[in-house]
Design an enzyme around this catalytic site. Structure first.
Site, PDB file in Angstrom:
ATOM      1  N   HIS A 231       0.811  -1.211   0.000  1.00 56.62           N
ATOM      2  CA  HIS A 231       0.000   0.000   0.000  1.00 56.62           C
ATOM      3  C   HIS A 231       0.849   1.268   0.000  1.00 56.62           C
ATOM      4  O   HIS A 231       0.312   2.370  -0.134  1.00 56.62           O
ATOM      5  CB  HIS A 231      -0.967   0.001   1.195  1.00 56.62           C
ATOM      6  CG  HIS A 231      -0.316   0.200   2.521  1.00 56.62           C
ATOM      7  ND1 HIS A 231       0.076  -0.844   3.333  1.00 56.62           N
ATOM      8  CD2 HIS A 231       0.006   1.327   3.193  1.00 56.62           C
ATOM      9  CE1 HIS A 231       0.600  -0.372   4.448  1.00 56.62           C
ATOM     10  NE2 HIS A 231       0.573   0.944   4.390  1.00 56.62           N
ATOM     11  N   ASP A 259      -0.483  -7.494   0.731  1.00 59.08           N
ATOM     12  CA  ASP A 259       0.073  -6.168   1.007  1.00 59.08           C
ATOM     13  C   ASP A 259       1.589  -6.235   0.983  1.00 59.08           C
ATOM     14  O   ASP A 259       2.244  -6.205   2.019  1.00 59.08           O
ATOM     15  CB  ASP A 259      -0.425  -5.655   2.362  1.00 59.08           C
ATOM     16  CG  ASP A 259      -0.090  -4.185   2.587  1.00 59.08           C
ATOM     17  OD1 ASP A 259      -0.313  -3.688   3.710  1.00 59.08           O
ATOM     18  OD2 ASP A 259       0.404  -3.534   1.642  1.00 59.08           O
ATOM     19  N   GLY A 338       3.406   5.566   9.161  1.00 59.21           N
ATOM     20  CA  GLY A 338       4.811   5.764   8.808  1.00 59.21           C
ATOM     21  C   GLY A 338       5.653   4.547   9.101  1.00 59.21           C
ATOM     22  O   GLY A 338       6.722   4.364   8.530  1.00 59.21           O
ATOM     23  N   SER A 340       4.564   1.633   8.388  1.00 61.47           N
ATOM     24  CA  SER A 340       4.197   0.666   7.351  1.00 61.47           C
ATOM     25  C   SER A 340       5.401   0.248   6.508  1.00 61.47           C
ATOM     26  O   SER A 340       6.231   1.079   6.139  1.00 61.47           O
ATOM     27  CB  SER A 340       3.137   1.270   6.426  1.00 61.47           C
ATOM     28  OG  SER A 340       1.897   1.331   7.057  1.00 61.47           O
ATOM     29  N   SER A 355       2.039  -4.230   7.802  1.00 62.17           N
ATOM     30  CA  SER A 355       0.914  -3.911   6.934  1.00 62.17           C
ATOM     31  C   SER A 355       0.085  -2.788   7.548  1.00 62.17           C
ATOM     32  O   SER A 355      -0.006  -1.698   6.996  1.00 62.17           O
ATOM     33  CB  SER A 355       0.048  -5.148   6.703  1.00 62.17           C
ATOM     34  OG  SER A 355      -1.103  -4.817   5.969  1.00 62.17           O
TER      35      SER A 355
END
Length: 386
Positions: A231, A259, A338, A340, A355
């Site tokens: 993402h 993801d 952030g 992620s 994720s």
């Protein structure tokens, strides 16, 4: 959102003794090459001496001699600047002669000085060339056309050189060059095959920016780039580090359903098999063996650093607003925006990339990660190991 314990694991539980390394890879204290000749050569580490032998084609004695010559030239340059004053036009070490070459403009070029240098008569002083370069700096403002690589004073040719990428010359570049040439007659253009890029380092947990906008975290360095969350970016999106240095571009990305993504890095980017600890250490990455539910796990992210807790479940389906994600691992480790894409480790084994989740690191939360092995398999990648 279910409440969860915010237990911080003791280092011995997750990281075995000795698995932490300093933020910069520690180097052994360099052994020294002691100058034994009468040339007063500076001392150099054995590593540097070997590199000079390899890259300059020198012998051990040749390295010693070269270092002594360069040290002598350094002192001569300081004297030459003062001696020639406004006539000084630059200087450089000439390995062919082992002496300093000094460019001098005007009648001063014929003066006897007693300096052990090679005097090269030229037309323009360094001050004139530097003024021309400064004028081009002002012309460029904050940004020159993309096809212009740069410009500099070339003392060897007594010119200001503007370099351009021969493959990217367009009307804007031509206009820029015409204006630059009008600044001074000593301005010349040199074509090159490539454009320069800043160099960067890839370490798990470090931040990166997508198209100079959103921020995510690096998962793990792989041969050819790094893995992260899907993402975070779509194929072709640009990834840069905190200083604006180009990491590379998203080569593959899947979201939703899964993801995960990977970024193919450009030449010059250094890939490290570590995870950033945000505590002065990097943590080893030795493999990607997955640990059982209930095992301690730690993740690293650019917003909240390293956080540890436990694996609660595997193979969870998570319904995000953007769509349904399958086969995520559920943990009670906290995370925030952030983080992620960041890396997950158990001991020294890579587990996955962040994720999403719920909660935060003030009150606790639930965070999901995509396991790393399916990512590697999907894109045919392999981890860069410590």
């Amino acid at each position: 959102m279910t409440s969860s314990r915010t237990v911080r694991l003791v280092g011995a539980v997750v990281f075995a003794v000795g698995l932490a390394v300093p933020s910069l890879p520690a180097a052994a204290a360099p052994a020294e090459v002691v100058a034994t000749s009468s040339t007063s050569a500076p001392r150099a580490s054995l590593g540097m001496a070997e590199a000079m032998k390899r890259d300059f084609g020198l012998t051990s004695q040749g390295v010693e001699t070269r270092l002594a010559q360069e040290e002598k030239a350094r002192g001569a340059e300081l004297l030459a600047r003062k001696l020639y004053g406004s006539s000084y036009a630059g200087s450089w070490f000439d390995p062919a002669t082992g002496r300093l070459a000094v460019a001098v403009a005007g009648e001063a070029a014929t003066a006897r000085t007693g300096l052990d240098v090679t005097v090269v008569p030229v037309a323009h002083t360094y001050a004139q060339l530097d003024a021309a370069k400064t004028a081009i700096d002002r012309q460029a403002g904050k940004a020159a056309p993309a096809g212009v690589n740069g410009w500099y004073v070339d003392v060897r040719t007594n010119a200001v050189v503007v370099t351009v990428n021969r493959h990217r010359v367009d009307a804007a570049v031509e206009s820029f060059l015409a204006t630059a040439k009008a600044v001074h007659g000593a301005v010349r253009v040199v074509e090159e095959d490539h454009s320069p890029v800043p160099y960067a380092d890839v370490v798990g947990g470090w931040p990166y920016w997508i198209n100079n906008a959103g921020r995510c975290s690096i998962g793990f360095a792989v041969h050819g780039g790094f893995v992260t969350a899907g993402h975070c970016g779509t194929p072709g999106a640009q990834a840069t580090d905190q200083y604006g240095a180009l990491y590379g571009y998203f080569a593959g990305s899947t979201f939703p359903y899964y993801d995960y993504a990977w970024v193919r890095t450009v030449a010059g980017v250094n890939l490290w098999g570590y995870m950033e600890g945000y505590d002065g250490y990097w943590y080893y990455v030795r493999g990607s063996a997955q640990v059982p539910v209930g095992s301690g796990v730690c993740r690293s992210g650019s917003t909240t650093g390293v956080r540890c807790n436990y694996i609660e479940a595997r193979g969870q389906t998570v319904n995000y607003p953007q769509g349904t994600i399958y086969n995520l691992t559920r943990t009670n480790v906290c995370a925030e925006p952030g983080d992620s894409g960041g890396s997950w480790l158990s001991s020294n084994q890579a587990q996955g990339v962040t994720s999403g989740g719920s909660g935060n690191c003030s009150t606790g939360g639930t965070t999901f990660y995509q396991e790393v092995n399916p990512i590697l398999a999907a894109y045919g990648l392999s981890l860069v190991l410590t």
